[in-house]
Scaffold this active site. Structure first.
Site, PDB file in Angstrom:
ATOM      1  N   LEU A  19     -28.135 -70.981  16.522  1.00 28.37           N
ATOM      2  CA  LEU A  19     -28.798 -69.441  17.168  1.00 28.37           C
ATOM      3  C   LEU A  19     -29.470 -69.903  18.231  1.00 28.37           C
ATOM      4  CD1 LEU A  19     -30.095 -69.429  12.972  1.00 28.37           C
ATOM      5  CD2 LEU A  19     -27.925 -68.246  14.560  1.00 28.37           C
ATOM      6  N   LYS A  21     -31.784 -73.169  20.693  1.00 32.26           N
ATOM      7  CA  LYS A  21     -32.043 -73.814  20.455  1.00 32.26           C
ATOM      8  C   LYS A  21     -33.648 -73.566  21.225  1.00 32.26           C
ATOM      9  CE  LYS A  21     -31.428 -74.399  26.188  1.00 32.26           C
ATOM     10  NZ  LYS A  21     -30.736 -73.557  25.990  1.00 32.26           N
ATOM     11  N   GLY A  22     -34.975 -75.137  21.070  1.00 34.91           N
ATOM     12  CA  GLY A  22     -36.288 -75.133  21.275  1.00 34.91           C
ATOM     13  C   GLY A  22     -37.005 -76.099  22.025  1.00 34.91           C
ATOM     14  N   PHE A  24     -37.944 -79.228  21.312  1.00 33.28           N
ATOM     15  CA  PHE A  24     -36.874 -79.990  21.197  1.00 33.28           C
ATOM     16  C   PHE A  24     -35.677 -79.976  20.417  1.00 33.28           C
ATOM     17  CE2 PHE A  24     -39.425 -83.118  23.015  1.00 33.28           C
ATOM     18  CZ  PHE A  24     -41.209 -82.955  23.601  1.00 33.28           C
ATOM     19  N   GLY A  25     -34.506 -79.019  20.712  1.00 34.17           N
ATOM     20  CA  GLY A  25     -33.602 -79.249  19.670  1.00 34.17           C
ATOM     21  C   GLY A  25     -32.871 -78.058  19.252  1.00 34.17           C
ATOM     22  N   ARG A  26     -31.921 -77.873  18.909  1.00 32.29           N
ATOM     23  CA  ARG A  26     -31.293 -76.745  18.507  1.00 32.29           C
ATOM     24  C   ARG A  26     -30.812 -76.669  17.302  1.00 32.29           C
ATOM     25  NH1 ARG A  26     -27.037 -76.058  22.874  1.00 32.29           N
ATOM     26  NH2 ARG A  26     -27.942 -77.193  24.548  1.00 32.29           N
ATOM     27  N   VAL A  27     -30.843 -75.448  16.908  1.00 29.39           N
ATOM     28  CA  VAL A  27     -30.491 -74.950  15.989  1.00 29.39           C
ATOM     29  C   VAL A  27     -29.312 -74.212  15.517  1.00 29.39           C
ATOM     30  CG1 VAL A  27     -31.861 -73.642  13.907  1.00 29.39           C
ATOM     31  CG2 VAL A  27     -32.941 -74.347  15.784  1.00 29.39           C
ATOM     32  N   LYS A  42     -31.993 -77.461  12.350  1.00 26.49           N
ATOM     33  CA  LYS A  42     -32.453 -77.773  13.465  1.00 26.49           C
ATOM     34  C   LYS A  42     -32.573 -79.103  13.289  1.00 26.49           C
ATOM     35  CE  LYS A  42     -37.168 -76.980  15.770  1.00 26.49           C
ATOM     36  NZ  LYS A  42     -37.966 -75.956  15.079  1.00 26.49           N
ATOM     37  N   ASP A 136     -51.135 -72.538  16.932  1.00 22.73           N
ATOM     38  CA  ASP A 136     -49.821 -71.949  17.790  1.00 22.73           C
ATOM     39  C   ASP A 136     -49.397 -70.602  17.387  1.00 22.73           C
ATOM     40  OD1 ASP A 136     -47.304 -73.770  19.497  1.00 22.73           O
ATOM     41  OD2 ASP A 136     -48.949 -72.738  20.342  1.00 22.73           O
ATOM     42  N   LYS A 138     -47.779 -66.950  18.197  1.00 22.57           N
ATOM     43  CA  LYS A 138     -47.604 -66.626  19.177  1.00 22.57           C
ATOM     44  C   LYS A 138     -46.688 -66.179  18.949  1.00 22.57           C
ATOM     45  CE  LYS A 138     -46.111 -70.930  22.229  1.00 22.57           C
ATOM     46  NZ  LYS A 138     -46.423 -72.098  22.993  1.00 22.57           N
ATOM     47  N   THR A 172     -48.005 -71.564  27.089  1.00 20.59           N
ATOM     48  CA  THR A 172     -49.317 -70.646  27.700  1.00 20.59           C
ATOM     49  C   THR A 172     -50.060 -71.369  27.033  1.00 20.59           C
ATOM     50  OG1 THR A 172     -49.916 -68.815  27.862  1.00 20.59           O
ATOM     51  CG2 THR A 172     -48.031 -69.128  26.063  1.00 20.59           C
TER      52      THR A 172
END
Ligand code: ASH
Length: 275
Positions: A19, A21-22, A24-27, A42, A136, A138, A172
């Protein structure tokens, strides 16, 4: 036996398309074999978490998110790990990342922005009642469900209020409130009112297509600390009024969530409850 009663392992799932990747990892899209239940898996690599010194943050994310039940908060159904990886079994959000929709649209129409802000206010009210602040908020941390409803995800930064953050933060600055960018701000105690400021920044970004204090990092910090921002003239007077009541330097003077939900701009665009 139901999903919740036993230790899950990777063999319990059929892994589908990635789906995304963030940090720290893939989804991955996944289906639990015995029930056919569709979810998002995740995958976090323990080595990366240790390097990033975020294992405590992940533990907190799991602890907090697994106890939350709200339509606008992404569910964490469970988790398991093998030698190298940690797996989070998460609710699948059928329409992906909100920020991709925002970038594609440029900016949202007022009725859509109002519905999203109303849902965010309801979710934050739920979290604050449990003395959890997200910290956080956003677009990157919001997903969209199959019925277009938004789901706050990524609780990596959420903690029990009040708190004084030690963990260095990156990414950011746009969403940080004045009390966190002011010198010494990091070591002051702050509470869930920081999420009210971020809700104001989110509302501005939905309506304008960019964050209110967007600038170079140094200038962004200065503009946040002074609350220096201008609302473009195409934004309606009611929307401008709500933005101004959230982006207030003094945390105690920010509009409480109950009053956000009852603000004329929200009521105008959302079916008033029982209306
Ligand atoms: Cl956790 C979690 C639960 N559900 C999701 C999800 N769902 C999702 C749905 C649909 C589409 N597509 C819809 C058609 O157009 C192509 C994309 C993408 C993601 N994405 C992410 C994710 C995370 C990082 C980067 N990118 C996406 C994390 N998720």
């Amino acid at each position: 036996s139901s999903l919740r009663d036993r230790e899950l392992t990777l063999n319990d799932f059929e892994i589908g398309k990635p789906l995304g990747k963030g940090k720290f990892g893939r989804v991955y899209l996944a289906r639990e074999r015995s029930t056919g239940f569709i979810c998002a898996l995740k995958v976090l690599h323990k080595s990366e978490l240790v390097q990033g010194k975020v294992e405590k943050q992940v533990r907190r994310e799991v602890e907090i998110q697994s106890n939350l039940r709200h339509p606008n908060v992404l569910r964490l159904f469970g988790y398991f790990h093998d030698k190298k990886r940690i797996f989070l079994v998460l609710e699948y959000a059928g329409h992906g990342e909100l920020y991709k929709h925002l970038r594609k649209a440029g900016k949202f129409e007022e009725w859509k922005a109002a519905q999203y802000i109303a849902q965010m206010a309801a979710a934050l009210k739920y979290l604050h009642k449990k003395h959890i602040m997200h910290r956080d908020i956003k677009p990157e941390n919001i997903l969209v469900g199959i019925h277009g409803e938004i789901k706050i995800s990524d609780f990596g930064w959420s903690v029990h209020a009040p708190n004084n953050r030690r963990q260095t933060m990156c990414g950011t600055l746009d969403y940080l409130p004045p009390e966190m960018v002011k010198p010494g701000g990091k070591d002051n105690f702050y509470d869930e009112k920081i999420d009210l400021w971020s809700l104001g920044v989110l509302m501005y970004e939905f309506l304008v297509g960019e964050a209110p204090f967007e600038d170079t990092p140094v200038m962004t910090q200065r503009r946040i600390a002074r609350g220096e921002m201008t609302v473009p003239s195409f934004v309606s007077p009611e929307a401008r009024d709500l933005i101004k009541k959230l982006l207030v330097l003094d945390p105690s003077k920010r509009l409480p969530l109950t009053e956000v939900e009852q603000h004329p701009w929200i009521l105008k665009h959302c079916l008033a409850k029982g209306g």
